[in-house]
Design an enzyme around this catalytic site. Structure first.
Site, PDB file in Angstrom:
ATOM      1  N   SER A 182      44.048 -29.672  33.810  1.00 59.84           N
ATOM      2  CA  SER A 182      43.111 -29.431  32.700  1.00 59.84           C
ATOM      3  C   SER A 182      41.975 -28.574  33.216  1.00 59.84           C
ATOM      4  O   SER A 182      41.325 -28.924  34.208  1.00 59.84           O
ATOM      5  CB  SER A 182      42.557 -30.754  32.179  1.00 59.84           C
ATOM      6  OG  SER A 182      41.377 -30.498  31.436  1.00 59.84           O
ATOM      7  N   HIS A 215      46.713 -27.292  30.871  1.00 57.43           N
ATOM      8  CA  HIS A 215      46.215 -28.160  29.802  1.00 57.43           C
ATOM      9  C   HIS A 215      44.862 -27.654  29.294  1.00 57.43           C
ATOM     10  O   HIS A 215      43.912 -27.488  30.067  1.00 57.43           O
ATOM     11  CB  HIS A 215      46.071 -29.568  30.387  1.00 57.43           C
ATOM     12  CG  HIS A 215      45.793 -30.649  29.396  1.00 57.43           C
ATOM     13  ND1 HIS A 215      46.781 -31.292  28.687  1.00 57.43           N
ATOM     14  CD2 HIS A 215      44.629 -31.224  29.017  1.00 57.43           C
ATOM     15  CE1 HIS A 215      46.237 -32.215  27.906  1.00 57.43           C
ATOM     16  NE2 HIS A 215      44.929 -32.188  28.083  1.00 57.43           N
ATOM     17  N   ASP A 255      41.806 -28.510  26.732  1.00 58.04           N
ATOM     18  CA  ASP A 255      41.189 -29.598  25.957  1.00 58.04           C
ATOM     19  C   ASP A 255      40.281 -29.032  24.881  1.00 58.04           C
ATOM     20  O   ASP A 255      39.221 -28.469  25.184  1.00 58.04           O
ATOM     21  CB  ASP A 255      40.395 -30.517  26.901  1.00 58.04           C
ATOM     22  CG  ASP A 255      41.321 -31.402  27.713  1.00 58.04           C
ATOM     23  OD1 ASP A 255      42.160 -32.087  27.107  1.00 58.04           O
ATOM     24  OD2 ASP A 255      41.214 -31.387  28.948  1.00 58.04           O
ATOM     25  N   MET A 297      41.629 -32.405  20.287  1.00 53.72           N
ATOM     26  CA  MET A 297      40.830 -33.605  19.994  1.00 53.72           C
ATOM     27  C   MET A 297      39.881 -33.231  18.868  1.00 53.72           C
ATOM     28  O   MET A 297      38.658 -33.135  19.055  1.00 53.72           O
ATOM     29  CB  MET A 297      40.083 -34.050  21.261  1.00 53.72           C
ATOM     30  CG  MET A 297      41.005 -34.721  22.271  1.00 53.72           C
ATOM     31  SD  MET A 297      40.270 -34.782  23.924  1.00 53.72           S
ATOM     32  CE  MET A 297      40.739 -33.169  24.511  1.00 53.72           C
TER      33      MET A 297
HETATM   34  C1  DX5 Z   1      39.557 -36.027  28.203  1.00 54.16           C
HETATM   35  C2  DX5 Z   1      40.545 -34.874  28.347  1.00 54.16           C
HETATM   36  C3  DX5 Z   1      41.215 -34.799  29.666  1.00 54.16           C
HETATM   37  C4  DX5 Z   1      40.268 -34.843  30.830  1.00 54.16           C
HETATM   38  C5  DX5 Z   1      40.970 -34.889  32.135  1.00 54.16           C
HETATM   39  O1  DX5 Z   1      39.162 -36.149  26.907  1.00 54.16           O
HETATM   40  O2  DX5 Z   1      41.556 -34.942  27.367  1.00 54.16           O
HETATM   41  O3  DX5 Z   1      42.160 -33.734  29.724  1.00 54.16           O
HETATM   42  O4  DX5 Z   1      39.362 -33.798  30.809  1.00 54.16           O
HETATM   43  O5  DX5 Z   1      39.978 -34.942  33.112  1.00 54.16           O
HETATM   44  P1  DX5 Z   1      40.040 -35.970  34.316  1.00 54.16           P
HETATM   45  O6  DX5 Z   1      41.325 -35.674  35.040  1.00 54.16           O
HETATM   46  O7  DX5 Z   1      38.832 -35.636  35.097  1.00 54.16           O
HETATM   47  O8  DX5 Z   1      40.022 -37.359  33.753  1.00 54.16           O
HETATM   48 ZN    ZN Z   2      43.438 -33.572  27.522  1.00 51.42          ZN
END
Ligand code: DX5
Ligand code: ZN
Length: 230
Positions: free
Chosen positions: A9, A34, A36, A69
């Site tokens: 991500s 990924h 977000d 999201m």
């Molecule tokens: C959280 C996101 C994730 C997150 C992952 O809402 O969907 O993709 O940023 O980050 P880490 O690996 O730091 O938990």
């Molecule tokens: Zn995510």
């Protein structure tokens, strides 16, 4: 057991160097990238939209794994597909009609995923598994990187994995939140197909070596045949 894939991500990467980041991930040969997407409404944080993704598309052939999201994901699905998304994952909690949202993504010939927040039971997804390419299990409350992994999420994975195997579905399981050197092997052993990792990679001094270390940790689990029985 199939090889567990990584989906880094970019949430906690330096956005001023986003092109460099994508090139690094391309060089690392990760299976997915990924993205977000947060709207400040479905989650208490804001990130970016399709305009940021589109210019990155020509830089790599790596699968773009887009995690929405946001409220009303159907409205924005065509925009993210136009920007180059290969997989669109929306939240179960953000739509009225799950089947309709899945079909919309598939009508563009793209892969459809549904994600569930920590408080949503895995069983709500059972009836959609046959039509899904991916289920994304949140192992933290969505909104921010760098949170602590919730081990209960592995029980959800077990429920869904059992159903997928029993029915012979092709749906993949992805886990997102708190994946690091300690938790990656646990998730791999639970039969998760794709591990999202943000801060474990981009919070490290050297993201390339963090990717290598994560891979080695996962491979170690798979070699030693640590396996959670379903
Ligand atoms: C959280 C996101 C994730 C997150 C992952 O809402 O969907 O993709 O940023 O980050 P880490 O690996 O730091 O938990
Ligand atoms: Zn995510």
């Amino acid at each position: 057991m199939a090889k567990t894939a990584l989906s880094p991500s970019i949430l906690d990467s330096n956005f001023a160097e986003i092109k460099k980041t994508i090139k690094l991930l391309d060089k690392a040969g990760v299976e997915y990238i990924h993205f977000d997407i947060m709207d400040g409404n479905f989650v208490p944080n804001l990130t970016f939209g399709p305009k940021i993704i589109k210019p990155l598309r020509p830089l790599t052939k790596t699968v773009f794994d887009v995690h929405l999201m946001i409220q009303n994901p159907e409205k924005y699905t065509p925009l993210f597909i136009d920007a180059g998304a290969d997989i669109i994952t929306f939240h179960y909690e953000a739509v009225k009609n799950v089947a309709k949202a899945i079909n919309l993504i598939k009508s563009y010939g793209k892969k459809a995923g549904v994600s569930i927040k920590p408080k949503t039971p895995a069983t709500v997804l059972k009836k959609y598994l046959k039509d899904l390419d991916l289920v994304l299990i949140m192992s933290v409350e969505p909104g921010f990187g760098g949170q602590k992994f919730m081990p209960e999420s592995l029980q959800k994975a077990a429920i869904l994995k059992k159903e997928i195997i029993k029915k012979g579905y092709k749906c993949l399981l992805e886990i997102d939140g708190g994946i690091n050197m300690e938790t990656a092997p646990l998730a791999a052993a639970a039969g998760i197909d794709i591990l999202v990792a943000g801060s474990a990679i981009f919070g490290a001094k050297n993201p390339m070596s963090a990717i290598k270390q994560l891979r080695a940790a996962i491979a170690g689990t798979q070699k030693s045949k640590v396996k959670i029985q379903f």
